[in-house]
Design a protein around this motif. Structure first.
Motif, PDB file in Angstrom:
ATOM      1  N   MET A 168      -0.840   8.944   0.262  1.00  0.00           N
ATOM      2  CA  MET A 168      -1.012   7.535   0.501  1.00  0.00           C
ATOM      3  C   MET A 168      -0.618   6.697  -0.710  1.00  0.00           C
ATOM      4  SD  MET A 168      -4.405   7.451   2.798  1.00  0.00           S
ATOM      5  CE  MET A 168      -4.853   9.069   3.355  1.00  0.00           C
ATOM      6  N   ASP A 169      -0.153   7.388  -1.726  1.00  0.00           N
ATOM      7  CA  ASP A 169       0.247   6.688  -2.942  1.00  0.00           C
ATOM      8  C   ASP A 169       1.441   5.774  -2.707  1.00  0.00           C
ATOM      9  OD1 ASP A 169      -1.776   7.977  -4.287  1.00  0.00           O
ATOM     10  OD2 ASP A 169      -0.488   9.617  -4.960  1.00  0.00           O
ATOM     11  N   SER A 170       2.410   6.215  -1.899  1.00  0.00           N
ATOM     12  CA  SER A 170       3.601   5.396  -1.651  1.00  0.00           C
ATOM     13  C   SER A 170       3.227   4.110  -0.933  1.00  0.00           C
ATOM     14  CB  SER A 170       4.624   6.168  -0.815  1.00  0.00           C
ATOM     15  OG  SER A 170       5.090   7.287  -1.507  1.00  0.00           O
ATOM     16  N   VAL A 171       2.430   4.223   0.107  1.00  0.00           N
ATOM     17  CA  VAL A 171       2.026   3.042   0.879  1.00  0.00           C
ATOM     18  C   VAL A 171       1.267   2.077  -0.012  1.00  0.00           C
ATOM     19  CG1 VAL A 171       0.527   2.210   2.742  1.00  0.00           C
ATOM     20  CG2 VAL A 171       2.020   4.171   3.132  1.00  0.00           C
ATOM     21  N   MET A 172       0.275   2.555  -0.723  1.00  0.00           N
ATOM     22  CA  MET A 172      -0.558   1.657  -1.523  1.00  0.00           C
ATOM     23  C   MET A 172       0.219   1.021  -2.670  1.00  0.00           C
ATOM     24  SD  MET A 172      -2.929   1.711   0.477  1.00  0.00           S
ATOM     25  CE  MET A 172      -3.984   0.505  -0.263  1.00  0.00           C
ATOM     26  N   SER A 173       1.181   1.731  -3.240  1.00  0.00           N
ATOM     27  CA  SER A 173       1.973   1.120  -4.311  1.00  0.00           C
ATOM     28  C   SER A 173       2.878   0.020  -3.750  1.00  0.00           C
ATOM     29  CB  SER A 173       2.781   2.163  -5.071  1.00  0.00           C
ATOM     30  OG  SER A 173       3.777   2.721  -4.256  1.00  0.00           O
ATOM     31  N   LEU A 174       3.433   0.213  -2.570  1.00  0.00           N
ATOM     32  CA  LEU A 174       4.262  -0.815  -1.950  1.00  0.00           C
ATOM     33  C   LEU A 174       3.433  -2.022  -1.513  1.00  0.00           C
ATOM     34  CD1 LEU A 174       6.593   1.470   0.203  1.00  0.00           C
ATOM     35  CD2 LEU A 174       7.219   0.207  -1.865  1.00  0.00           C
ATOM     36  N   VAL A 175       2.250  -1.760  -1.006  1.00  0.00           N
ATOM     37  CA  VAL A 175       1.364  -2.829  -0.546  1.00  0.00           C
ATOM     38  C   VAL A 175       0.831  -3.635  -1.725  1.00  0.00           C
ATOM     39  CG1 VAL A 175      -0.890  -3.250   0.524  1.00  0.00           C
ATOM     40  CG2 VAL A 175       0.736  -1.703   1.605  1.00  0.00           C
ATOM     41  N   GLY A 176       0.552  -2.971  -2.830  1.00  0.00           N
ATOM     42  CA  GLY A 176      -0.037  -3.628  -3.985  1.00  0.00           C
ATOM     43  C   GLY A 176       0.851  -4.659  -4.641  1.00  0.00           C
ATOM     44  N   GLU A 177       2.122  -4.639  -4.338  1.00  0.00           N
ATOM     45  CA  GLU A 177       3.074  -5.541  -4.967  1.00  0.00           C
ATOM     46  C   GLU A 177       3.231  -6.878  -4.260  1.00  0.00           C
ATOM     47  OE1 GLU A 177       6.692  -3.308  -5.033  1.00  0.00           O
ATOM     48  OE2 GLU A 177       5.859  -1.731  -6.287  1.00  0.00           O
ATOM     49  N   ASN A 178       2.696  -7.025  -3.052  1.00  0.00           N
ATOM     50  CA  ASN A 178       2.983  -8.195  -2.221  1.00  0.00           C
ATOM     51  C   ASN A 178       1.749  -8.678  -1.459  1.00  0.00           C
ATOM     52  OD1 ASN A 178       6.037  -8.068  -2.523  1.00  0.00           O
ATOM     53  ND2 ASN A 178       5.560  -6.023  -1.798  1.00  0.00           N
ATOM     54  N   PRO A 179       1.667  -9.994  -1.185  1.00  0.00           N
ATOM     55  CA  PRO A 179       0.509 -10.509  -0.459  1.00  0.00           C
ATOM     56  C   PRO A 179       0.496 -10.151   1.029  1.00  0.00           C
ATOM     57  CG  PRO A 179       2.019 -12.299  -0.971  1.00  0.00           C
ATOM     58  CD  PRO A 179       2.545 -11.062  -1.651  1.00  0.00           C
ATOM     59  N   VAL A 229       8.979  -6.770   4.349  1.00  0.00           N
ATOM     60  CA  VAL A 229       9.104  -5.861   5.487  1.00  0.00           C
ATOM     61  C   VAL A 229       9.823  -4.603   5.019  1.00  0.00           C
ATOM     62  CG1 VAL A 229      10.017  -5.542   7.820  1.00  0.00           C
ATOM     63  CG2 VAL A 229       9.228  -7.811   7.090  1.00  0.00           C
ATOM     64  N   TYR A 230       9.205  -3.463   5.262  1.00  0.00           N
ATOM     65  CA  TYR A 230       9.811  -2.172   4.967  1.00  0.00           C
ATOM     66  C   TYR A 230      10.183  -1.504   6.287  1.00  0.00           C
ATOM     67  CZ  TYR A 230       7.976  -2.722   0.245  1.00  0.00           C
ATOM     68  OH  TYR A 230       7.705  -3.192  -1.022  1.00  0.00           O
ATOM     69  N   GLU A 231      11.483  -1.350   6.510  1.00  0.00           N
ATOM     70  CA  GLU A 231      11.985  -0.684   7.713  1.00  0.00           C
ATOM     71  C   GLU A 231      12.024   0.817   7.438  1.00  0.00           C
ATOM     72  OE1 GLU A 231      12.455  -2.165  10.505  1.00  0.00           O
ATOM     73  OE2 GLU A 231      12.705  -4.279   9.965  1.00  0.00           O
ATOM     74  N   LEU A 232      11.086   1.534   8.009  1.00  0.00           N
ATOM     75  CA  LEU A 232      10.940   2.956   7.697  1.00  0.00           C
ATOM     76  C   LEU A 232      12.165   3.777   8.074  1.00  0.00           C
ATOM     77  CD1 LEU A 232       7.217   3.625   8.660  1.00  0.00           C
ATOM     78  CD2 LEU A 232       8.191   2.915   6.468  1.00  0.00           C
ATOM     79  N   ASP A 233      12.864   3.372   9.128  1.00  0.00           N
ATOM     80  CA  ASP A 233      14.049   4.126   9.536  1.00  0.00           C
ATOM     81  C   ASP A 233      15.258   3.849   8.647  1.00  0.00           C
ATOM     82  OD1 ASP A 233      14.102   1.532  10.562  1.00  0.00           O
ATOM     83  OD2 ASP A 233      15.102   2.107  12.418  1.00  0.00           O
ATOM     84  N   GLN A 234      15.097   2.964   7.662  1.00  0.00           N
ATOM     85  CA  GLN A 234      16.195   2.659   6.750  1.00  0.00           C
ATOM     86  C   GLN A 234      15.863   3.009   5.299  1.00  0.00           C
ATOM     87  OE1 GLN A 234      17.128  -1.458   7.491  1.00  0.00           O
ATOM     88  NE2 GLN A 234      17.734  -1.056   9.599  1.00  0.00           N
ATOM     89  N   LEU A 235      14.688   3.568   5.065  1.00  0.00           N
ATOM     90  CA  LEU A 235      14.268   3.939   3.713  1.00  0.00           C
ATOM     91  C   LEU A 235      14.438   5.436   3.484  1.00  0.00           C
ATOM     92  CD1 LEU A 235      10.913   1.967   3.373  1.00  0.00           C
ATOM     93  CD2 LEU A 235      13.107   1.407   2.324  1.00  0.00           C
ATOM     94  N   PRO A 236      14.867   5.836   2.294  1.00  0.00           N
ATOM     95  CA  PRO A 236      14.991   7.271   1.999  1.00  0.00           C
ATOM     96  C   PRO A 236      13.667   8.020   2.156  1.00  0.00           C
ATOM     97  CG  PRO A 236      16.039   5.965   0.282  1.00  0.00           C
ATOM     98  CD  PRO A 236      15.334   5.008   1.189  1.00  0.00           C
ATOM     99  N   PHE A 238      -0.365  -5.246   6.470  1.00  0.00           N
ATOM    100  CA  PHE A 238      -1.297  -5.356   5.356  1.00  0.00           C
ATOM    101  C   PHE A 238      -1.273  -6.804   4.877  1.00  0.00           C
ATOM    102  CE2 PHE A 238      -0.281  -0.929   5.477  1.00  0.00           C
ATOM    103  CZ  PHE A 238      -1.372  -0.249   4.939  1.00  0.00           C
ATOM    104  N   VAL A 239      -2.438  -7.385   4.721  1.00  0.00           N
ATOM    105  CA  VAL A 239      -2.559  -8.737   4.174  1.00  0.00           C
ATOM    106  C   VAL A 239      -3.572  -8.665   3.043  1.00  0.00           C
ATOM    107  CG1 VAL A 239      -3.219 -11.124   4.623  1.00  0.00           C
ATOM    108  CG2 VAL A 239      -1.963  -9.836   6.362  1.00  0.00           C
ATOM    109  N   GLY A 240      -3.168  -9.137   1.874  1.00  0.00           N
ATOM    110  CA  GLY A 240      -4.055  -9.056   0.714  1.00  0.00           C
ATOM    111  C   GLY A 240      -4.416  -7.634   0.365  1.00  0.00           C
ATOM    112  N   GLN A 241      -3.449  -6.722   0.470  1.00  0.00           N
ATOM    113  CA  GLN A 241      -3.595  -5.299   0.169  1.00  0.00           C
ATOM    114  C   GLN A 241      -4.584  -4.586   1.099  1.00  0.00           C
ATOM    115  OE1 GLN A 241      -3.746  -7.612  -2.634  1.00  0.00           O
ATOM    116  NE2 GLN A 241      -1.538  -7.363  -2.627  1.00  0.00           N
ATOM    117  N   LYS A 242      -4.931  -5.213   2.220  1.00  0.00           N
ATOM    118  CA  LYS A 242      -5.851  -4.606   3.180  1.00  0.00           C
ATOM    119  C   LYS A 242      -5.125  -4.379   4.501  1.00  0.00           C
ATOM    120  CE  LYS A 242     -10.040  -5.526   5.765  1.00  0.00           C
ATOM    121  NZ  LYS A 242     -10.827  -6.601   6.335  1.00  0.00           N
ATOM    122  N   LEU A 243      -5.304  -3.187   5.065  1.00  0.00           N
ATOM    123  CA  LEU A 243      -4.713  -2.884   6.364  1.00  0.00           C
ATOM    124  C   LEU A 243      -5.458  -3.674   7.431  1.00  0.00           C
ATOM    125  CD1 LEU A 243      -2.869  -1.218   8.253  1.00  0.00           C
ATOM    126  CD2 LEU A 243      -4.637   0.563   8.210  1.00  0.00           C
TER     127      LEU A 243
END
Length: 106
Positions: free
Chosen positions: A1-12, A40-47, A69-74
């Motif tokens: 879950m590190d990838s998701v949380m690091s991506l979420v932590g960068e944006n509101p 927006v992260y398009e999962l089918d376009q990310l490595p 995710f809004v305010g780093q909360k799902l």
């Protein structure tokens, strides 16, 4: 879950999506309609899209997208976001997270 949380932590406001998903597109357009600072992260376009999708499933998202995710909360997927919108709670939530600065209720 590190990838998701690091991506979420960068944006509101963050949406994990797939380019072929019509519900993802609908939710992205809804939130953009507020004028939100949205990532927006398009999962089918990310490595690492498959890895991120597995992390979203581990967080309880089934289907995995859209995952909002809004305010780093799902906050959930399409159903949850639409319910918040209908209850006039989505705008205030976006303001509190710093994704928008003002909201005019219609």
């Amino acid at each position: 879950m590190d990838s998701v949380m690091s991506l979420v932590g960068e944006n509101p406001a963050v949406i994990f999506s797939k380019s072929s998903c019509c519900m993802c597109h609908t939710i992205v357009q809804l939130i953009r309609g507020f004028g939100a600072n949205l990532t927006v992260y398009e999962l089918d376009q990310l490595p690492k899209g498959k890895q991120i999708e597995r992390e979203l499933l581990a967080l309880g998202r089934n289907p995995s997208v859209p995952a909002v995710f809004v305010g780093q909360k799902l906050i959930g997927g399409a159903n949850e976001v639409m319910a918040l919108h209908v209850q006039n709670e989505l705008g205030p939530m976006l303001i509190k997270a710093g994704a928008i600065f003002f909201w005019k209720r219609e």
